[in-house]
Scaffold this motif. Sequence first.
Motif, PDB file in Angstrom:
ATOM      1  N   UNK A 681       0.840  -1.192   0.000  1.00 38.27           N
ATOM      2  CA  UNK A 681       0.000   0.000   0.000  1.00 38.27           C
ATOM      3  C   UNK A 681       0.876   1.244   0.000  1.00 38.27           C
ATOM      4  N   UNK A 682       0.477   2.228  -0.798  1.00 40.61           N
ATOM      5  CA  UNK A 682       1.141   3.527  -0.818  1.00 40.61           C
ATOM      6  C   UNK A 682       0.065   4.591  -0.659  1.00 40.61           C
ATOM      7  N   UNK A 683       0.324   5.552   0.206  1.00 42.30           N
ATOM      8  CA  UNK A 683      -0.640   6.615   0.421  1.00 42.30           C
ATOM      9  C   UNK A 683      -0.064   7.718   1.280  1.00 42.30           C
ATOM     10  N   UNK A 684      -0.952   8.618   1.674  1.00 41.80           N
ATOM     11  CA  UNK A 684      -0.585   9.796   2.465  1.00 41.80           C
ATOM     12  C   UNK A 684      -1.178   9.638   3.855  1.00 41.80           C
ATOM     13  N   UNK A 685      -0.388   9.916   4.890  1.00 37.74           N
ATOM     14  CA  UNK A 685      -0.853   9.834   6.265  1.00 37.74           C
ATOM     15  C   UNK A 685      -1.827  10.978   6.530  1.00 37.74           C
ATOM     16  N   UNK A 686      -3.045  10.632   6.910  1.00 39.37           N
ATOM     17  CA  UNK A 686      -4.069  11.634   7.182  1.00 39.37           C
ATOM     18  C   UNK A 686      -4.210  11.937   8.668  1.00 39.37           C
ATOM     19  N   UNK A 687      -4.123  10.916   9.514  1.00 41.12           N
ATOM     20  CA  UNK A 687      -4.371  11.139  10.931  1.00 41.12           C
ATOM     21  C   UNK A 687      -3.674  10.040  11.734  1.00 41.12           C
ATOM     22  N   UNK A 688      -3.056  10.432  12.841  1.00 38.52           N
ATOM     23  CA  UNK A 688      -2.434   9.490  13.770  1.00 38.52           C
ATOM     24  C   UNK A 688      -3.297   9.483  15.031  1.00 38.52           C
ATOM     25  N   UNK A 689      -4.047   8.420  15.240  1.00 36.80           N
ATOM     26  CA  UNK A 689      -4.958   8.320  16.360  1.00 36.80           C
ATOM     27  C   UNK A 689      -4.303   7.557  17.502  1.00 36.80           C
ATOM     28  N   UNK A 690      -5.105   7.277  18.553  1.00 39.64           N
ATOM     29  CA  UNK A 690      -4.579   6.591  19.726  1.00 39.64           C
ATOM     30  C   UNK A 690      -4.179   5.164  19.392  1.00 39.64           C
ATOM     31  N   UNK A 691      -4.997   4.469  18.629  1.00 37.67           N
ATOM     32  CA  UNK A 691      -4.754   3.058  18.366  1.00 37.67           C
ATOM     33  C   UNK A 691      -4.157   2.795  17.000  1.00 37.67           C
ATOM     34  N   UNK A 692      -4.576   3.549  15.984  1.00 32.47           N
ATOM     35  CA  UNK A 692      -4.165   3.250  14.624  1.00 32.47           C
ATOM     36  C   UNK A 692      -3.930   4.557  13.875  1.00 32.47           C
ATOM     37  N   UNK A 693      -3.325   4.421  12.711  1.00 29.45           N
ATOM     38  CA  UNK A 693      -3.033   5.543  11.824  1.00 29.45           C
ATOM     39  C   UNK A 693      -3.832   5.382  10.545  1.00 29.45           C
ATOM     40  N   UNK A 694      -4.426   6.467  10.110  1.00 30.84           N
ATOM     41  CA  UNK A 694      -5.249   6.449   8.894  1.00 30.84           C
ATOM     42  C   UNK A 694      -4.401   6.910   7.711  1.00 30.84           C
ATOM     43  N   UNK A 695      -4.368   6.066   6.669  1.00 34.92           N
ATOM     44  CA  UNK A 695      -3.616   6.355   5.453  1.00 34.92           C
ATOM     45  C   UNK A 695      -4.596   6.400   4.292  1.00 34.92           C
ATOM     46  N   UNK A 696      -4.565   7.475   3.523  1.00 43.04           N
ATOM     47  CA  UNK A 696      -5.422   7.626   2.344  1.00 43.04           C
ATOM     48  C   UNK A 696      -4.606   7.269   1.112  1.00 43.04           C
ATOM     49  N   UNK A 697      -4.995   6.204   0.429  1.00 40.86           N
ATOM     50  CA  UNK A 697      -4.294   5.784  -0.780  1.00 40.86           C
ATOM     51  C   UNK A 697      -4.722   6.672  -1.946  1.00 40.86           C
ATOM     52  N   UNK A 698      -4.026   6.479  -3.072  1.00 35.82           N
ATOM     53  CA  UNK A 698      -4.344   7.275  -4.260  1.00 35.82           C
ATOM     54  C   UNK A 698      -5.598   6.766  -4.963  1.00 35.82           C
ATOM     55  N   UNK A 699      -6.135   5.645  -4.500  1.00 35.42           N
ATOM     56  CA  UNK A 699      -7.427   5.171  -4.987  1.00 35.42           C
ATOM     57  C   UNK A 699      -8.585   5.702  -4.151  1.00 35.42           C
ATOM     58  N   UNK A 700      -8.285   6.687  -3.288  1.00 36.79           N
ATOM     59  CA  UNK A 700      -9.290   7.279  -2.393  1.00 36.79           C
ATOM     60  C   UNK A 700      -9.863   6.226  -1.444  1.00 36.79           C
ATOM     61  N   UNK A 701      -8.992   5.378  -0.938  1.00 34.39           N
ATOM     62  CA  UNK A 701      -9.364   4.344   0.017  1.00 34.39           C
ATOM     63  C   UNK A 701      -8.608   4.612   1.314  1.00 34.39           C
ATOM     64  N   UNK A 702      -9.335   4.587   2.435  1.00 36.61           N
ATOM     65  CA  UNK A 702      -8.713   4.788   3.738  1.00 36.61           C
ATOM     66  C   UNK A 702      -8.245   3.448   4.286  1.00 36.61           C
ATOM     67  N   UNK A 703      -6.967   3.351   4.598  1.00 38.08           N
ATOM     68  CA  UNK A 703      -6.371   2.146   5.152  1.00 38.08           C
ATOM     69  C   UNK A 703      -6.029   2.429   6.618  1.00 38.08           C
ATOM     70  N   UNK A 704      -6.577   1.623   7.534  1.00 39.15           N
ATOM     71  CA  UNK A 704      -6.321   1.784   8.962  1.00 39.15           C
ATOM     72  C   UNK A 704      -5.208   0.810   9.346  1.00 39.15           C
ATOM     73  N   UNK A 705      -4.062   1.356   9.693  1.00 32.88           N
ATOM     74  CA  UNK A 705      -2.884   0.553  10.024  1.00 32.88           C
ATOM     75  C   UNK A 705      -2.630   0.692  11.525  1.00 32.88           C
ATOM     76  N   UNK A 706      -2.544  -0.401  12.288  1.00 31.17           N
ATOM     77  CA  UNK A 706      -2.206  -0.289  13.716  1.00 31.17           C
ATOM     78  C   UNK A 706      -0.858   0.379  13.920  1.00 31.17           C
TER      79      UNK A 706
END
Length: 885
Positions: A681-706
């Motif tokens: 997966x390749x994308x841009x980091x949108x938000x770093x939360x308490x449990x996981x980090x949200x990454x927005x890929x170039x397909x406009x898909x949000x990937x939640x990575x612990x």
Amino acid sequence: MNIRTIAVFLALALTPCTALHAATPAATPAPPAAKGAESPATAAPAPAAPPAKEALPSVPAPTYPSAVASLNSWKQTLDSVEWLLQLGITDEARLTQIRDQITEAQKGARDLIASMTQGLNEATERAAGLAPGESDTTPQSDEVKLERAKLLAEISVRQSIVQQANLINVRAQQSLDLIAERRRARFTDTVFKRSPSLINPSFWVRVAEEIPPATSRLVELASRWVGVMTEQPLRAASGFAIAVVVLLGFFLSPWRRWQARWTTRDAVITEPSALRKTSSAAVIVLANTVIPGTCLLVLYQSLIALGVLPDEISAIARRLFLVVTFAFFFYSLATATLAPDRPAWRLIDLDDDVAGKLVPVAILLGIAACFGTLVDALNRAIGAPAELSAASAGVVALTEAFLFMVALCIAAHTGNEDDEKEESVATTHKRSAWRLLIPLGWLLAATAVIGPLAGFVSFGGFVAGEMILIIVVLMAAVLLSHFADALIAATFSYYGTVGRFLRQTAGLSSPAVRQIAALLNGFVQLALIAFAVFVVLVTWGINFDDVFGSLSSAFFGFSIGKFTISPSAILGAILVLIVGVAATRAIQSWLESRFLPETNLDFGVRSSIRTGVGYIGIILAVIIALSYVGLNLQNIAIVAGALSVGIGFGLQSIINNFVSGLILLVERPIKVGDRIEVGTRMGVVKRINVRATEIATYDNVSVIVPNADLISGQVVNWMHGSYSARLSVKVGTSYNADPDHVIAVLLDIAGSHPRTLKSPAPFANLGNFGADALEFAVFFHVANIGADAGVADEIRLEILRRFRKEGIEMPLAQRDRDLDRIEALVRAFGKGNRPDSGLARVEPAEFDRTKTDNGKADRARSDRSKADGVKADGTRTGKESREQA
């Protein structure tokens, strides 16, 4: 030798040892040697004695005359109240008066405790600040000692006052509990009082014997009242005239027109609004109750003020006015909720036939209840014997029970079976709640019938009264619930008064206004349910003052074992937590929108600061809330340590991700806005939360990575440290192309692009000799990989255009050319045969299968032919190689 002799000898033998032990002096410590005369055998000097406690000056104790006077007054009140309660007083009026005195004393004691405790805490803190420490050897000054003495005297007096006030509070609460217990006992004795059975013939014989003297006493009482009124006809007429004037004032005032407009329910209107329907029913009940009730109250007070209502008649008249007012209320409530012949205005989902039949039965029930209350008042006024009172109460209870059974039969009949089959599922669900009350109603009615017949007339009358009360409470609760729901919905709607005010003045959004309306509606519904339950429980001997006092005491703290729970402190802590979280959110918003954009920090640092401030604010809000409740943070730490093992096993992954999130915010290997690669997966980091980090890929898909995966795993960060990055574009040319010319074209394309960096300068090279082409690559740098990632695509397009313009060939794969030549030969061979020849028909699928099966063989033959063509000895030419193949 007997046992006695042996005992004497043992006593004589032990006597010298005991005497010797008693005569031996105990070892006493030697007195300390004088200074300079220490024994040389002493190994170490004796420890120094602690300094003697400094004596404080004597000061007069402060006086609190008002507090002492209040304490003495409350003590006298409680002494007299306890003496009266020991006498066994059970009169309701007297118990209410006593309870008011106790409540006043208890409230004053609690207020005194609160005020004295605050001053006591302040004095204790000041005294602790002035107290000498353990290591202080310097004596305190006289001023400090004097101040300490004053504070200690104040503390002593305040503690004494608080203890006395606590004693008064405890005594008052015990007296209140005794009054509540006595009321419950009186209620139990009254309800379950044994009486003659109504099916006993001898009972009715005695009742018949008591009727004539009771009738004569009633006639005598009525004639006495008539005599009083005839002696003063002008005053009596004036009282009735005043009531008539008040009644005419209702009908002649403008309020009458407003009432007529709201109480008129037009049958033509088939779908009235919820507010119109419920408000019309409420106005009907209000008008039909307030008008006659006010007129009767004015008449009653006027007759008393004019002196034409004797005391023995006053109780009957008061009960008569009350039952008439209740009759009007019951009739208007039944017609307002059931709405006979007006199905669109009906608040309870019933058939038209059922609603039309229930109204007359409800009216008869109300009349029976009023008649029973009036007869009870008459029996009390004339001093009727117990048999006559029991007979009248039993007959009224049986009448009410049978009328209630008739109402249950009507309510249970909702139509024939065919109609029930056609009912929708929603209607069935609506009626199911009301149907559940029918079996309970039959149980109550049967109890009201069996009680008088079994010799418990009071119990039967109580159950019959409860049935009527439950009916009234249910209908009133339904009316008020529907009205409150409709009123709140209309007021908080988009065009409602409150809703428009909150949106335009307070700046709230429409969803926020709707949420406020929903919360307010829920609170009102709970309040209505609590009030309805309390009205029913009042008849069970539960007094409102007792309930309110218990709730008030429990609200400010109640104990369970050794633990004290204070709902007021809990609510205060919740409020503090809400305020703290709101303040934290406000600070975060101010940082994000006003302060941080004015700094030179990048977006990732700003996001980390905002998130860190949020964590700190929430932690501080939680700590302050826990401190407000009174929880000791040390105890919480002990509990947390005890639970650490369970947290380690059960919440290991959550704690791991949380700690990893903190590491990401502090160490910042990954920031908000970075372009990263995690796995595939390749994308841009949108938000770093308490449990996981949200990454927005170039397909406009949000990937939640612990967060733990980002810390422990392998992550490619294109923007770590510097946003500059090197990109490359690979391209292939034919073997006939000039490599120097191709490299020059590639460098010119990369160097002339406006978004490529001139330093480091672009460079190109011949990367490899491919099977089908020469493989070139051009390398260049961009300033910001996040914004300039599309430069590679633009350079590819430009390479394609320039190669076509320069005549540089970008060949296809060699195997594709061989297949094209084979296919052309087959086509040419097919054209030379007859159309019906088997050789002329070549199936496309056969060539596809040949292409698929022999793809690898074609590639091997091509590579071998090239190798044979460049052999130095020339033993095999390319042509021979192709023939052999």
